[in-house]
Motif scaffolding. Structure first.
Motif, PDB file in Angstrom:
ATOM      1  N   ILE A  87      -8.558   4.789 -17.550  1.00 40.50           N
ATOM      2  CA  ILE A  87      -8.816   5.899 -16.644  1.00 40.50           C
ATOM      3  C   ILE A  87      -7.671   5.914 -15.648  1.00 40.50           C
ATOM      4  CG2 ILE A  87     -10.338   6.810 -14.845  1.00 40.50           C
ATOM      5  CD1 ILE A  87     -12.642   5.377 -16.303  1.00 40.50           C
ATOM      6  N   THR A  88      -7.131   7.074 -15.408  1.00 36.66           N
ATOM      7  CA  THR A  88      -6.078   7.207 -14.419  1.00 36.66           C
ATOM      8  C   THR A  88      -6.427   8.349 -13.477  1.00 36.66           C
ATOM      9  OG1 THR A  88      -3.689   7.330 -14.063  1.00 36.66           O
ATOM     10  CG2 THR A  88      -4.616   8.787 -15.742  1.00 36.66           C
ATOM     11  N   ALA A  89      -5.859   8.302 -12.293  1.00 38.18           N
ATOM     12  CA  ALA A  89      -6.072   9.355 -11.308  1.00 38.18           C
ATOM     13  C   ALA A  89      -4.717   9.852 -10.839  1.00 38.18           C
ATOM     14  CB  ALA A  89      -6.876   8.828 -10.130  1.00 38.18           C
ATOM     15  N   THR A  90      -4.610  11.152 -10.693  1.00 34.02           N
ATOM     16  CA  THR A  90      -3.375  11.757 -10.218  1.00 34.02           C
ATOM     17  C   THR A  90      -3.710  12.810  -9.171  1.00 34.02           C
ATOM     18  OG1 THR A  90      -3.436  13.387 -12.016  1.00 34.02           O
ATOM     19  CG2 THR A  90      -2.158  11.387 -12.405  1.00 34.02           C
ATOM     20  N   GLY A  91      -2.684  13.282  -8.518  1.00 38.26           N
ATOM     21  CA  GLY A  91      -2.835  14.340  -7.528  1.00 38.26           C
ATOM     22  C   GLY A  91      -2.389  13.888  -6.159  1.00 38.26           C
ATOM     23  N   ASP A  92      -2.371  14.832  -5.239  1.00 31.90           N
ATOM     24  CA  ASP A  92      -1.882  14.565  -3.892  1.00 31.90           C
ATOM     25  C   ASP A  92      -2.709  13.502  -3.173  1.00 31.90           C
ATOM     26  OD1 ASP A  92       0.134  15.355  -1.924  1.00 31.90           O
ATOM     27  OD2 ASP A  92      -1.589  16.006  -0.733  1.00 31.90           O
ATOM     28  N   THR A  93      -4.007  13.478  -3.409  1.00 30.44           N
ATOM     29  CA  THR A  93      -4.857  12.480  -2.752  1.00 30.44           C
ATOM     30  C   THR A  93      -4.422  11.067  -3.131  1.00 30.44           C
ATOM     31  OG1 THR A  93      -6.717  14.008  -2.679  1.00 30.44           O
ATOM     32  CG2 THR A  93      -7.240  11.661  -2.520  1.00 30.44           C
ATOM     33  N   VAL A  94      -4.134  10.847  -4.396  1.00 29.80           N
ATOM     34  CA  VAL A  94      -3.683   9.540  -4.860  1.00 29.80           C
ATOM     35  C   VAL A  94      -2.330   9.205  -4.234  1.00 29.80           C
ATOM     36  CG1 VAL A  94      -3.014   8.207  -6.901  1.00 29.80           C
ATOM     37  CG2 VAL A  94      -4.973   9.750  -7.007  1.00 29.80           C
ATOM     38  N   ASN A  95      -1.432  10.172  -4.229  1.00 32.29           N
ATOM     39  CA  ASN A  95      -0.103   9.973  -3.663  1.00 32.29           C
ATOM     40  C   ASN A  95      -0.180   9.589  -2.186  1.00 32.29           C
ATOM     41  OD1 ASN A  95       2.853  10.230  -3.743  1.00 32.29           O
ATOM     42  ND2 ASN A  95       2.499  11.985  -2.417  1.00 32.29           N
ATOM     43  N   VAL A  96      -0.982  10.309  -1.417  1.00 29.40           N
ATOM     44  CA  VAL A  96      -1.091  10.037   0.016  1.00 29.40           C
ATOM     45  C   VAL A  96      -1.695   8.657   0.256  1.00 29.40           C
ATOM     46  CG1 VAL A  96      -2.213  10.753   2.169  1.00 29.40           C
ATOM     47  CG2 VAL A  96      -1.109  12.453   0.708  1.00 29.40           C
ATOM     48  N   ALA A  97      -2.741   8.305  -0.471  1.00 31.61           N
ATOM     49  CA  ALA A  97      -3.356   6.981  -0.301  1.00 31.61           C
ATOM     50  C   ALA A  97      -2.344   5.878  -0.563  1.00 31.61           C
ATOM     51  CB  ALA A  97      -4.561   6.827  -1.223  1.00 31.61           C
ATOM     52  N   SER A  98      -1.549   6.039  -1.594  1.00 29.35           N
ATOM     53  CA  SER A  98      -0.525   5.044  -1.907  1.00 29.35           C
ATOM     54  C   SER A  98       0.518   4.968  -0.801  1.00 29.35           C
ATOM     55  CB  SER A  98       0.133   5.399  -3.241  1.00 29.35           C
ATOM     56  OG  SER A  98       1.191   4.522  -3.518  1.00 29.35           O
ATOM     57  N   ARG A  99       0.961   6.106  -0.314  1.00 21.49           N
ATOM     58  CA  ARG A  99       1.981   6.145   0.737  1.00 21.49           C
ATOM     59  C   ARG A  99       1.470   5.572   2.058  1.00 21.49           C
ATOM     60  NH1 ARG A  99       5.830   7.225  -2.491  1.00 21.49           N
ATOM     61  NH2 ARG A  99       6.023   9.274  -3.417  1.00 21.49           N
ATOM     62  N   LEU A 100       0.169   5.618   2.266  1.00 17.83           N
ATOM     63  CA  LEU A 100      -0.385   5.065   3.503  1.00 17.83           C
ATOM     64  C   LEU A 100      -0.192   3.553   3.590  1.00 17.83           C
ATOM     65  CD1 LEU A 100      -3.488   7.344   3.962  1.00 17.83           C
ATOM     66  CD2 LEU A 100      -1.607   7.056   5.590  1.00 17.83           C
ATOM     67  N   MET A 101      -0.032   2.890   2.461  1.00 14.98           N
ATOM     68  CA  MET A 101       0.308   1.460   2.519  1.00 14.98           C
ATOM     69  C   MET A 101       1.683   1.280   3.169  1.00 14.98           C
ATOM     70  SD  MET A 101      -1.166  -0.246  -0.984  1.00 14.98           S
ATOM     71  CE  MET A 101      -0.098   0.717  -2.028  1.00 14.98           C
ATOM     72  N   GLU A 102       2.621   2.182   2.865  1.00 18.69           N
ATOM     73  CA  GLU A 102       3.942   2.151   3.492  1.00 18.69           C
ATOM     74  C   GLU A 102       3.831   2.397   4.995  1.00 18.69           C
ATOM     75  OE1 GLU A 102       6.411   5.044   1.539  1.00 18.69           O
ATOM     76  OE2 GLU A 102       5.915   4.270  -0.450  1.00 18.69           O
ATOM     77  N   VAL A 103       2.942   3.313   5.380  1.00 20.26           N
ATOM     78  CA  VAL A 103       2.726   3.593   6.793  1.00 20.26           C
ATOM     79  C   VAL A 103       2.203   2.339   7.490  1.00 20.26           C
ATOM     80  CG1 VAL A 103       1.321   4.938   8.429  1.00 20.26           C
ATOM     81  CG2 VAL A 103       2.377   6.064   6.454  1.00 20.26           C
ATOM     82  N   ALA A 104       1.247   1.666   6.867  1.00 20.25           N
ATOM     83  CA  ALA A 104       0.726   0.422   7.450  1.00 20.25           C
ATOM     84  C   ALA A 104       1.855  -0.580   7.637  1.00 20.25           C
ATOM     85  CB  ALA A 104      -0.377  -0.167   6.560  1.00 20.25           C
ATOM     86  N   ALA A 105       2.664  -0.765   6.620  1.00 22.79           N
ATOM     87  CA  ALA A 105       3.778  -1.727   6.710  1.00 22.79           C
ATOM     88  C   ALA A 105       4.736  -1.333   7.827  1.00 22.79           C
ATOM     89  CB  ALA A 105       4.520  -1.801   5.375  1.00 22.79           C
ATOM     90  N   GLY A 106       5.041  -0.059   7.947  1.00 23.19           N
ATOM     91  CA  GLY A 106       5.962   0.409   8.971  1.00 23.19           C
ATOM     92  C   GLY A 106       5.444   0.237  10.387  1.00 23.19           C
ATOM     93  N   HIS A 107       4.128   0.114  10.532  1.00 20.94           N
ATOM     94  CA  HIS A 107       3.530  -0.047  11.855  1.00 20.94           C
ATOM     95  C   HIS A 107       3.016  -1.477  12.081  1.00 20.94           C
ATOM     96  CE1 HIS A 107       3.595   4.346  11.637  1.00 20.94           C
ATOM     97  NE2 HIS A 107       3.585   4.290  12.946  1.00 20.94           N
ATOM     98  N   GLY A 108       3.351  -2.380  11.172  1.00 21.78           N
ATOM     99  CA  GLY A 108       2.900  -3.763  11.325  1.00 21.78           C
ATOM    100  C   GLY A 108       1.394  -3.913  11.230  1.00 21.78           C
ATOM    101  N   ALA A 109       0.759  -3.019  10.475  1.00 21.06           N
ATOM    102  CA  ALA A 109      -0.701  -3.044  10.326  1.00 21.06           C
ATOM    103  C   ALA A 109      -1.066  -3.426   8.897  1.00 21.06           C
ATOM    104  CB  ALA A 109      -1.280  -1.666  10.662  1.00 21.06           C
ATOM    105  N   GLU A 110      -2.298  -3.818   8.711  1.00 28.65           N
ATOM    106  CA  GLU A 110      -2.791  -4.130   7.369  1.00 28.65           C
ATOM    107  C   GLU A 110      -3.435  -2.922   6.711  1.00 28.65           C
ATOM    108  OE1 GLU A 110      -5.407  -7.326   8.395  1.00 28.65           O
ATOM    109  OE2 GLU A 110      -3.820  -8.818   8.275  1.00 28.65           O
TER     110      GLU A 110
END
Length: 181
Positions: A116-139
């Protein structure tokens, strides 16, 4: 919801194949336990990371709340696990990203393999939010959409550790360039 270990590649080079496998044999069941406890479905483990979906096979009214609570539980459980590992993997950390919206879920594969795979903007944004956490020193970084849909009764609001909102540009899968979340 996405989770990924940070510092894993460098650590795996130090641990070697057996040590790396042993570490992942602890991490995967921990993520699975939290996903199942929140009625989420892990659609993929990619080494030291995982994607957890909610609302499959059918959407439910509390999908966002369960996703938010899962993200919080993952932070707690993985943090405790890393502490229990002791000082050896001192550079090992994690990032969690969570977003809420429509996805395209598909069962794909060939004759001998299906997933099963998931695609779309929602998946993309959730993945990119990990980068946001890293950039702000958050988990953990979650979108306003997730918080709004989860409601004030979700664990993130009750944890006492929620900071923000902070408007952050996120590269979007939509053709319109960056989006704010």
């Amino acid at each position: 919801v996405f989770i990924d270990l940070s510092g894993f590649t460098a650590l795996s080079e130090q641990l070697g194949p057996d040590g790396t496998r042993d570490l992942l044999k602890e991490f995967h069941p921990l993520v699975d336990r939290e996903a199942v406890a929140s009625s989420g479905i892990i659609t993929s483990f990619q080494g030291d990371g995982a994607m957890i979906l909610f609302g499959l096979p059918a959407p439910a009214a509390d999908d966002a709340k369960r996703a938010a609570d899962c993200a919080l539980r993952l932070c707690s459980s993985v943090g405790q696990w890393l502490t229990a590992l002791g000082p050896k993997p001192s550079k090992l950390g994690f990032k969690v990203g969570g977003h809420f919206g429509l996805i395209v879920a598909s069962r794909l594969g060939g004759g001998s393999y299906h997933h099963i795979t998931a695609t779309g903007d929602t998946v993309n944004v959730a993945s990119r939010l990990m980068e946001v956490a890293a950039g702000h020193g958050a988990e953990l970084a979650v979108s306003d959409e997730l918080l709004r849909a989860a409601g004030q009764d979700c664990g993130l609001f009750k944890s006492g550790e929620l900071a923000g909102p902070e408007e952050t540009p996120i590269r979007s899968a939509r053709g319109s360039g960056d989006r704010k979340s």
